[in-house]
Design a protein around this motif. Structure first.
Motif, mmCIF file in Angstrom:
data_model
loop_
_atom_site.group_PDB
_atom_site.id
_atom_site.type_symbol
_atom_site.label_atom_id
_atom_site.label_comp_id
_atom_site.label_asym_id
_atom_site.label_seq_id
_atom_site.Cartn_x
_atom_site.Cartn_y
_atom_site.Cartn_z
ATOM 1 N N ASN A 1 0.940 -1.347 -0.168
ATOM 2 C CA ASN A 1 0.121 -0.071 0.622
ATOM 3 C C ASN A 1 0.620 1.361 0.102
ATOM 4 O O ASN A 1 0.198 2.311 -0.574
ATOM 5 N N ALA A 2 1.928 1.270 0.850
ATOM 6 C CA ALA A 2 2.790 1.884 0.475
ATOM 7 C C ALA A 2 2.622 3.113 -0.674
ATOM 8 O O ALA A 2 3.090 4.444 -0.532
ATOM 9 N N GLY A 3 3.398 2.089 -1.687
ATOM 10 C CA GLY A 3 3.501 3.257 -2.849
ATOM 11 C C GLY A 3 1.965 2.618 -4.084
ATOM 12 O O GLY A 3 2.058 2.962 -5.081
ATOM 13 N N THR A 4 0.732 2.615 -3.241
ATOM 14 C CA THR A 4 -0.267 2.673 -4.010
ATOM 15 C C THR A 4 -0.935 3.757 -4.498
ATOM 16 O O THR A 4 -0.196 4.995 -3.383
ATOM 17 N N VAL A 5 -1.016 4.901 -6.162
ATOM 18 C CA VAL A 5 -1.883 6.061 -6.099
ATOM 19 C C VAL A 5 -3.222 5.100 -6.856
ATOM 20 O O VAL A 5 -3.182 4.290 -7.604
ATOM 21 N N ASN A 6 -3.517 5.708 -5.974
ATOM 22 C CA ASN A 6 -5.766 5.815 -6.687
ATOM 23 C C ASN A 6 -6.058 5.938 -7.386
ATOM 24 O O ASN A 6 -5.638 7.399 -7.701
ATOM 25 N N ALA A 7 -6.605 5.623 -8.219
ATOM 26 C CA ALA A 7 -6.887 6.307 -9.411
ATOM 27 C C ALA A 7 -8.279 7.262 -9.206
ATOM 28 O O ALA A 7 -9.359 6.774 -8.115
ATOM 29 N N GLY A 8 -8.524 8.627 -10.061
ATOM 30 C CA GLY A 8 -9.519 9.469 -9.167
ATOM 31 C C GLY A 8 -10.154 9.783 -10.405
ATOM 32 O O GLY A 8 -10.696 9.155 -11.548
ATOM 33 N N THR A 9 -10.858 10.445 -9.895
ATOM 34 C CA THR A 9 -11.115 11.616 -11.100
ATOM 35 C C THR A 9 -10.946 12.982 -11.819
ATOM 36 O O THR A 9 -10.334 13.538 -10.605
ATOM 37 N N SER A 10 -10.863 14.024 -12.624
ATOM 38 C CA SER A 10 -10.626 15.217 -13.569
ATOM 39 C C SER A 10 -11.354 16.083 -13.082
ATOM 40 O O SER A 10 -12.839 15.824 -11.835
ATOM 41 N N ASN A 11 -11.245 17.269 -12.702
ATOM 42 C CA ASN A 11 -12.356 17.972 -12.427
ATOM 43 C C ASN A 11 -13.736 18.356 -12.900
ATOM 44 O O ASN A 11 -14.288 18.927 -13.244
ATOM 45 N N HIS A 12 -13.418 17.904 -13.891
ATOM 46 C CA HIS A 12 -14.930 17.631 -15.376
ATOM 47 C C HIS A 12 -15.315 16.848 -14.843
ATOM 48 O O HIS A 12 -16.227 16.492 -15.613
ATOM 49 N N GLY A 13 -15.407 15.473 -14.108
ATOM 50 C CA GLY A 13 -15.931 14.605 -13.446
ATOM 51 C C GLY A 13 -15.649 13.058 -14.147
ATOM 52 O O GLY A 13 -16.466 11.877 -13.549
ATOM 53 N N SER A 14 -14.895 13.237 -14.702
ATOM 54 C CA SER A 14 -15.229 11.748 -15.865
ATOM 55 C C SER A 14 -13.621 10.663 -15.129
ATOM 56 O O SER A 14 -13.150 11.421 -14.676
ATOM 57 N N ALA A 15 -13.833 9.440 -15.135
ATOM 58 C CA ALA A 15 -12.918 8.927 -14.408
ATOM 59 C C ALA A 15 -11.791 8.703 -15.408
ATOM 60 O O ALA A 15 -11.213 9.084 -16.402
ATOM 61 N N ILE A 16 -10.084 7.985 -14.640
ATOM 62 C CA ILE A 16 -9.485 8.670 -15.651
ATOM 63 C C ILE A 16 -8.559 7.687 -14.361
ATOM 64 O O ILE A 16 -8.233 8.071 -13.131
ATOM 65 N N SER A 17 -7.675 6.862 -15.396
ATOM 66 C CA SER A 17 -6.300 5.814 -14.787
ATOM 67 C C SER A 17 -5.454 6.499 -14.442
ATOM 68 O O SER A 17 -4.944 7.661 -15.444
ATOM 69 N N VAL A 18 -4.128 6.240 -14.589
ATOM 70 C CA VAL A 18 -3.032 6.420 -14.306
ATOM 71 C C VAL A 18 -2.383 6.204 -15.572
ATOM 72 O O VAL A 18 -1.646 7.101 -15.723
ATOM 73 N N ASN A 19 -2.932 5.305 -16.033
ATOM 74 C CA ASN A 19 -1.864 4.941 -17.502
ATOM 75 C C ASN A 19 -2.642 5.953 -18.056
ATOM 76 O O ASN A 19 -1.983 6.253 -19.557
ATOM 77 N N ASN A 20 -3.903 6.080 -18.373
ATOM 78 C CA ASN A 20 -4.384 7.604 -19.041
ATOM 79 C C ASN A 20 -3.645 8.478 -18.585
ATOM 80 O O ASN A 20 -3.116 9.421 -19.599
ATOM 81 N N TYR A 21 -3.703 9.003 -17.373
ATOM 82 C CA TYR A 21 -3.017 9.818 -17.328
ATOM 83 C C TYR A 21 -1.421 10.190 -18.046
ATOM 84 O O TYR A 21 -1.545 11.203 -18.630
ATOM 85 N N VAL A 22 -0.709 9.320 -18.097
ATOM 86 C CA VAL A 22 0.434 8.872 -18.424
ATOM 87 C C VAL A 22 0.272 9.144 -19.955
ATOM 88 O O VAL A 22 1.239 10.726 -20.018
ATOM 89 N N ASN A 23 -0.585 8.885 -20.225
ATOM 90 C CA ASN A 23 -0.909 8.606 -22.492
ATOM 91 C C ASN A 23 -1.168 10.585 -22.158
ATOM 92 O O ASN A 23 -1.367 10.787 -23.438
ATOM 93 N N ASN B 1 -7.549 23.868 -12.482
ATOM 94 C CA ASN B 1 -7.809 22.640 -11.998
ATOM 95 C C ASN B 1 -8.592 23.099 -10.037
ATOM 96 O O ASN B 1 -8.691 24.519 -9.846
ATOM 97 N N PRO B 2 -9.077 21.674 -9.543
ATOM 98 C CA PRO B 2 -9.610 22.544 -7.945
ATOM 99 C C PRO B 2 -8.330 23.705 -8.097
ATOM 100 O O PRO B 2 -8.422 23.930 -6.587
ATOM 101 N N TYR B 3 -7.344 23.447 -7.229
ATOM 102 C CA TYR B 3 -6.223 23.615 -6.377
ATOM 103 C C TYR B 3 -6.047 24.891 -7.605
ATOM 104 O O TYR B 3 -5.839 26.287 -6.291
ATOM 105 N N GLY B 4 -5.814 24.878 -8.790
ATOM 106 C CA GLY B 4 -6.073 26.400 -9.943
ATOM 107 C C GLY B 4 -6.918 27.331 -8.926
ATOM 108 O O GLY B 4 -6.554 28.373 -8.404
ATOM 109 N N VAL B 5 -8.258 26.548 -8.805
ATOM 110 C CA VAL B 5 -9.129 27.997 -8.113
ATOM 111 C C VAL B 5 -9.017 27.774 -6.891
ATOM 112 O O VAL B 5 -9.305 29.474 -6.377
#
Length: 216
Positions: free
Chosen positions: A35-57, A126-130
């Motif tokens: 679990n120490a190195g786990t990164v959970n997939a989340g949602t973008s600020n538009h609400g659509s699901a995005i995985s780590v692989n999609n993020y890299v792409n 993005n949310p932090y920018g806001v």
């Protein structure tokens, strides 16, 4: 059918018990290590699901930021306003996000560094920018002093990177406005978990060895 194991030598039985105990300890420790190195997939600020692989792409497709950034207007005081244009965004990054005395990670070497405040398309915040612009609206007009004040106002707020504040996420090389952003620097507390887990295994093995091999 019932097997009689009484014929097994006592020393061998102790060794078997020791091996079983070590396996149990390893199974207990493995979740911590994984679990120490786990990164959970989340949602973008538009609400659509995005995985780590999609993020890299997506980042591979965004090789360089656009020549101009979105213009953002905010209000401060009673009736005053300030407009952040491309040149002002560049100045903010120079004064704040590229200052290594504030943020340990060197974002300036990353062509996608402006994703600190913008969304993946560079067309909005993005949310932090806001959060950051909102902090500016409670600080004043654009100046290096106010830009730094706005940063520290949001520094200890919880980021979208699990387990990190905005400042800690940035210092670890992650974008605080995206839950799928992966820290590039391993935090000290995770290093301590690895060391602590290994020490626990070694100590347990020694303790179990003397317990199972003590003289009756």
């Amino acid at each position: 059918m019932i097997y009689d194991i009484s014929f097994i030598h006592p020393v061998r039985m102790k060794s078997i018990y020791l091996v079983i105990a070590v396996i149990i300890i390893a199974l207990m420790v493995s979740p911590i290590m994984s679990n120490a190195g786990t990164v959970n997939a989340g949602t973008s600020n538009h609400g659509s699901a995005i995985s780590v692989n999609n993020y890299v792409n997506k980042l591979q497709n965004v090789t360089t930021p656009p020549s101009t950034f979105p213009t953002v207007k905010y209000y401060y005081g009673n009736d005053k306003s300030c407009t952040i244009t491309t040149s002002q965004w560049t100045s903010i990054f120079t004064n704040v996000f590229d200052d290594r005395s504030i943020i340990a990670y060197n974002f300036s070497s990353n062509s996608t560094q402006y994703l600190i405040v913008f969304d993946i398309t560079y067309q909005g915040l993005n949310p932090y920018g806001v959060e950051y612009v909102n902090a500016l609206s409670h600080t004043g007009n654009l100046s290096k002093t106010n830009e730094l004040k706005a940063f520290w106002k949001t520094a200890n707020e919880t980021s979208l990177v699990s387990g990190y504040t905005n400042w800690k996420a940035l210092s670890a090389g992650a974008f605080p406005g995206f839950s799928w952003s992966k820290p590039k620097i391993l935090p000290n507390y995770l290093t301590e978990e690895y060391v602590g887990a290994m020490v626990a295994v070694v100590v347990s093995v020694f303790v179990l060895y003397f317990v199972f091999n003590r003289r009756k």
